[in-house]
Design a protein around this motif. Structure first.
Motif, PDB file in Angstrom:
ATOM      1  N   ALA A  86      28.769 -31.586 -26.446  1.00 28.76           N
ATOM      2  CA  ALA A  86      30.228 -31.681 -26.365  1.00 28.76           C
ATOM      3  C   ALA A  86      30.822 -30.874 -27.517  1.00 28.76           C
ATOM      4  O   ALA A  86      30.329 -30.952 -28.642  1.00 28.76           O
ATOM      5  CB  ALA A  86      30.648 -33.134 -26.471  1.00 28.76           C
ATOM      6  N   VAL A  87      31.853 -30.107 -27.240  1.00 31.58           N
ATOM      7  CA  VAL A  87      32.504 -29.322 -28.295  1.00 31.58           C
ATOM      8  C   VAL A  87      34.019 -29.424 -28.161  1.00 31.58           C
ATOM      9  O   VAL A  87      34.556 -29.654 -27.079  1.00 31.58           O
ATOM     10  CB  VAL A  87      32.109 -27.821 -28.244  1.00 31.58           C
ATOM     11  CG1 VAL A  87      30.600 -27.641 -28.337  1.00 31.58           C
ATOM     12  CG2 VAL A  87      32.665 -27.148 -27.006  1.00 31.58           C
ATOM     13  N   GLY A  88      34.697 -29.219 -29.290  1.00 36.11           N
ATOM     14  CA  GLY A  88      36.137 -29.028 -29.250  1.00 36.11           C
ATOM     15  C   GLY A  88      36.429 -27.546 -29.142  1.00 36.11           C
ATOM     16  O   GLY A  88      35.657 -26.707 -29.621  1.00 36.11           O
ATOM     17  N   GLY A  89      37.541 -27.200 -28.520  1.00 37.81           N
ATOM     18  CA  GLY A  89      37.980 -25.803 -28.462  1.00 37.81           C
ATOM     19  C   GLY A  89      38.933 -25.534 -29.617  1.00 37.81           C
ATOM     20  O   GLY A  89      39.760 -26.392 -29.957  1.00 37.81           O
ATOM     21  N   LEU A  90      38.813 -24.364 -30.227  1.00 38.67           N
ATOM     22  CA  LEU A  90      39.651 -24.037 -31.387  1.00 38.67           C
ATOM     23  C   LEU A  90      40.741 -23.023 -31.043  1.00 38.67           C
ATOM     24  O   LEU A  90      41.601 -22.746 -31.871  1.00 38.67           O
ATOM     25  CB  LEU A  90      38.777 -23.474 -32.522  1.00 38.67           C
ATOM     26  CG  LEU A  90      37.781 -24.464 -33.132  1.00 38.67           C
ATOM     27  CD1 LEU A  90      36.833 -23.747 -34.094  1.00 38.67           C
ATOM     28  CD2 LEU A  90      38.526 -25.578 -33.864  1.00 38.67           C
ATOM     29  N   ARG A  91      40.711 -22.457 -29.860  1.00 38.30           N
ATOM     30  CA  ARG A  91      41.724 -21.461 -29.483  1.00 38.30           C
ATOM     31  C   ARG A  91      42.003 -21.581 -27.993  1.00 38.30           C
ATOM     32  O   ARG A  91      41.187 -22.124 -27.237  1.00 38.30           O
ATOM     33  CB  ARG A  91      41.270 -20.056 -29.851  1.00 38.30           C
ATOM     34  CG  ARG A  91      39.869 -19.733 -29.340  1.00 38.30           C
ATOM     35  CD  ARG A  91      39.352 -18.390 -29.792  1.00 38.30           C
ATOM     36  NE  ARG A  91      39.207 -18.317 -31.230  1.00 38.30           N
ATOM     37  CZ  ARG A  91      40.000 -17.589 -32.030  1.00 38.30           C
ATOM     38  NH1 ARG A  91      40.976 -16.867 -31.545  1.00 38.30           N
ATOM     39  NH2 ARG A  91      39.786 -17.580 -33.325  1.00 38.30           N
ATOM     40  N   GLU A 164      41.904 -28.224 -41.477  1.00 39.04           N
ATOM     41  CA  GLU A 164      40.538 -27.711 -41.293  1.00 39.04           C
ATOM     42  C   GLU A 164      40.431 -26.984 -39.958  1.00 39.04           C
ATOM     43  O   GLU A 164      39.851 -25.888 -39.869  1.00 39.04           O
ATOM     44  CB  GLU A 164      39.536 -28.867 -41.333  1.00 39.04           C
ATOM     45  CG  GLU A 164      39.313 -29.446 -42.729  1.00 39.04           C
ATOM     46  CD  GLU A 164      38.584 -30.790 -42.722  1.00 39.04           C
ATOM     47  OE1 GLU A 164      38.007 -31.140 -43.764  1.00 39.04           O
ATOM     48  OE2 GLU A 164      38.613 -31.501 -41.683  1.00 39.04           O
ATOM     49  N   SER A 165      40.978 -27.597 -38.929  1.00 34.15           N
ATOM     50  CA  SER A 165      40.883 -27.028 -37.592  1.00 34.15           C
ATOM     51  C   SER A 165      41.567 -25.657 -37.549  1.00 34.15           C
ATOM     52  O   SER A 165      41.029 -24.688 -36.999  1.00 34.15           O
ATOM     53  CB  SER A 165      41.529 -28.008 -36.607  1.00 34.15           C
ATOM     54  OG  SER A 165      41.267 -27.613 -35.303  1.00 34.15           O
ATOM     55  N   GLN A 166      42.751 -25.568 -38.165  1.00 32.79           N
ATOM     56  CA  GLN A 166      43.472 -24.292 -38.194  1.00 32.79           C
ATOM     57  C   GLN A 166      42.694 -23.263 -39.021  1.00 32.79           C
ATOM     58  O   GLN A 166      42.664 -22.078 -38.694  1.00 32.79           O
ATOM     59  CB  GLN A 166      44.881 -24.497 -38.766  1.00 32.79           C
ATOM     60  CG  GLN A 166      45.796 -25.140 -37.729  1.00 32.79           C
ATOM     61  CD  GLN A 166      47.028 -25.804 -38.333  1.00 32.79           C
ATOM     62  OE1 GLN A 166      47.317 -25.642 -39.518  1.00 32.79           O
ATOM     63  NE2 GLN A 166      47.731 -26.557 -37.509  1.00 32.79           N
ATOM     64  N   HIS A 167      42.062 -23.736 -40.063  1.00 30.56           N
ATOM     65  CA  HIS A 167      41.246 -22.830 -40.894  1.00 30.56           C
ATOM     66  C   HIS A 167      40.086 -22.249 -40.072  1.00 30.56           C
ATOM     67  O   HIS A 167      39.838 -21.040 -40.092  1.00 30.56           O
ATOM     68  CB  HIS A 167      40.717 -23.602 -42.102  1.00 30.56           C
ATOM     69  CG  HIS A 167      39.685 -22.871 -42.883  1.00 30.56           C
ATOM     70  ND1 HIS A 167      39.976 -21.754 -43.653  1.00 30.56           N
ATOM     71  CD2 HIS A 167      38.347 -23.058 -43.003  1.00 30.56           C
ATOM     72  CE1 HIS A 167      38.867 -21.314 -44.202  1.00 30.56           C
ATOM     73  NE2 HIS A 167      37.856 -22.080 -43.833  1.00 30.56           N
ATOM     74  N   TYR A 168      39.385 -23.121 -39.340  1.00 31.88           N
ATOM     75  CA  TYR A 168      38.250 -22.639 -38.542  1.00 31.88           C
ATOM     76  C   TYR A 168      38.733 -21.623 -37.498  1.00 31.88           C
ATOM     77  O   TYR A 168      38.091 -20.590 -37.292  1.00 31.88           O
ATOM     78  CB  TYR A 168      37.540 -23.800 -37.841  1.00 31.88           C
ATOM     79  CG  TYR A 168      36.967 -24.849 -38.775  1.00 31.88           C
ATOM     80  CD1 TYR A 168      36.377 -24.496 -39.986  1.00 31.88           C
ATOM     81  CD2 TYR A 168      37.011 -26.206 -38.443  1.00 31.88           C
ATOM     82  CE1 TYR A 168      35.855 -25.466 -40.841  1.00 31.88           C
ATOM     83  CE2 TYR A 168      36.480 -27.172 -39.277  1.00 31.88           C
ATOM     84  CZ  TYR A 168      35.910 -26.798 -40.485  1.00 31.88           C
ATOM     85  OH  TYR A 168      35.399 -27.758 -41.325  1.00 31.88           O
ATOM     86  N   TRP A 173      36.643 -18.358 -35.208  1.00 26.84           N
ATOM     87  CA  TRP A 173      35.651 -19.180 -34.534  1.00 26.84           C
ATOM     88  C   TRP A 173      36.263 -19.860 -33.317  1.00 26.84           C
ATOM     89  O   TRP A 173      37.485 -20.108 -33.274  1.00 26.84           O
ATOM     90  CB  TRP A 173      35.076 -20.207 -35.521  1.00 26.84           C
ATOM     91  CG  TRP A 173      34.510 -19.537 -36.745  1.00 26.84           C
ATOM     92  CD1 TRP A 173      34.063 -18.243 -36.832  1.00 26.84           C
ATOM     93  CD2 TRP A 173      34.374 -20.104 -38.055  1.00 26.84           C
ATOM     94  NE1 TRP A 173      33.633 -17.987 -38.121  1.00 26.84           N
ATOM     95  CE2 TRP A 173      33.800 -19.103 -38.887  1.00 26.84           C
ATOM     96  CE3 TRP A 173      34.652 -21.357 -38.605  1.00 26.84           C
ATOM     97  CZ2 TRP A 173      33.530 -19.310 -40.233  1.00 26.84           C
ATOM     98  CZ3 TRP A 173      34.367 -21.562 -39.953  1.00 26.84           C
ATOM     99  CH2 TRP A 173      33.817 -20.559 -40.757  1.00 26.84           C
ATOM    100  N   ASP A 174      35.461 -20.140 -32.321  1.00 32.59           N
ATOM    101  CA  ASP A 174      35.976 -20.567 -31.015  1.00 32.59           C
ATOM    102  C   ASP A 174      35.782 -22.048 -30.717  1.00 32.59           C
ATOM    103  O   ASP A 174      36.589 -22.661 -30.020  1.00 32.59           O
ATOM    104  CB  ASP A 174      35.254 -19.774 -29.905  1.00 32.59           C
ATOM    105  CG  ASP A 174      35.366 -18.287 -30.123  1.00 32.59           C
ATOM    106  OD1 ASP A 174      36.470 -17.757 -29.944  1.00 32.59           O
ATOM    107  OD2 ASP A 174      34.349 -17.657 -30.512  1.00 32.59           O
ATOM    108  N   ASP A 204      40.462 -30.142 -30.237  1.00 28.46           N
ATOM    109  CA  ASP A 204      40.385 -30.458 -31.656  1.00 28.46           C
ATOM    110  C   ASP A 204      41.785 -30.792 -32.183  1.00 28.46           C
ATOM    111  O   ASP A 204      42.634 -31.267 -31.439  1.00 28.46           O
ATOM    112  CB  ASP A 204      39.709 -29.307 -32.420  1.00 28.46           C
ATOM    113  CG  ASP A 204      39.085 -29.784 -33.722  1.00 28.46           C
ATOM    114  OD1 ASP A 204      38.383 -30.814 -33.681  1.00 28.46           O
ATOM    115  OD2 ASP A 204      39.308 -29.171 -34.755  1.00 28.46           O
ATOM    116  N   ALA A 205      42.011 -30.585 -33.466  1.00 27.29           N
ATOM    117  CA  ALA A 205      43.290 -31.010 -34.049  1.00 27.29           C
ATOM    118  C   ALA A 205      44.261 -29.854 -34.240  1.00 27.29           C
ATOM    119  O   ALA A 205      45.432 -30.059 -34.509  1.00 27.29           O
ATOM    120  CB  ALA A 205      43.035 -31.676 -35.404  1.00 27.29           C
TER     121      ALA A 205
END
Ligand code: ADE
Length: 262
Positions: A86-91, A164-168, A173-174, A204-205
């Motif tokens: 399971a993963v969160g999406g960052l974009r 953190e999420s915005q930083h990643y 990173w995806d 994610d956040a």
């Protein structure tokens, strides 16, 4: 003795895969794996299934004995590892329900034992952390599977802050996850081919405007997609290439490995 060629390591919400499996308890020099291994046949191949968090999700991401898991699978003969997670999406190029086969990894974990190497000069190549041939097989096995992306692995068990999420995401990173490291590197040390199969369960956040991600969302989204994922895995197992000759095992030729590859 029970043998297997292929492993499926089930993630959050994924605790069984095989019909009528044989249960094999394996002891390793590193302790017990997350659970006994379930071994059965899929498309004529011997497959070992291991629920990463244990059959009843007893092991949180930072409490998994990753070395015992990798060693136990290799001790049955496993040379190809499929690792759904399971993963969160960052974009916003990804959305919940998407299946992505990442091609890069950033390890942001900091309190896990990440290697079998305890002495000597053993430096494994890891520029490409996933097996190219396994990745290609997964991408070709289903419709709409996204090919490539960078997955950052965080320590957990907490989710990330918005900052953190915005930083990643700003790093380019995806995807974000809590279990992809050190699992991939340990598979390489065990001379196994390894591919992560990421199911996006949340955004994610960072991309979210609501209250951020919670575990109910992750479990619910995974549950909704589990049968589709199992179908994909069965198709992938049927299409797997021969592991012989792959650089995932060949990197260690001529190197004095200071640990046992069972
Ligand atoms: N696993 C699933 N969603 C996640 C997220 N947002 N962060 C870390 N790990 C996850």
């Amino acid at each position: 003795m029970t043998r297997a060629d292929v492993a499926v390591i089930g993630g959050t919400g994924f605790y069984s895969f095989l019909d009528d499996p044989e249960e094999v308890a394996v002891e390793t020099p590193y302790g017990a794996p997350s659970s006994p291994l379930a071994v059965g046949t899929v498309a004529g191949r011997r497959v070992a299934f291991l629920p990463r968090h244990g059959a009843d999700h007893a092991h949180p991401p930072h409490g998994i004995n990753y070395r015992a898991n990798a060693w136990a699978l290799r001790s049955l003969g496993v040379r190809q590892v499929l690792a759904p997670c399971a993963v969160g999406g960052l974009r916003d190029t990804v959305a919940p329900g998407d299946v992505v086969v990442p091609d890069q990894l950033v390890d942001r974990t900091h309190r896990r034992i990440g290697s079998f190497v305890e002495s000597g000069a053993v430096h494994l190549p890891f520029a490409d952390p996933y097996c190219g041939r396994l990745r290609e097989t997964v991408v070709s096995a289903g419709d709409g599977i996204a090919d490539g992306g960078t997955m950052v692995v965080v320590e957990g068990p907490r989710f990330s802050t918005r900052a953190e999420s915005q930083h990643y995401a700003a790093q380019g990173w995806d995807l974000i996850n809590m279990t992809g490291a050190p699992e991939a590197a340990l598979a390489r040390e065990m001379r196994q081919c390894y591919a992560a199969i990421a199911l996006v369960t949340d955004m994610d956040a960072g991309v979210e405007h609501g209250s951020g991600v919670g575990q109910e969302e992750v479990f619910a989204r995974f549950r909704e997609n589990l049968e589709r994922l199992k179908g994909l895995l069965a198709d992938v197992v049927a299409a797997l290439p021969d592991p012989d000759g792959c650089s995932c095992s060949g990197w260690a030729d001529g190197i004095n490995l200071t640990y046992e590859v069972p």
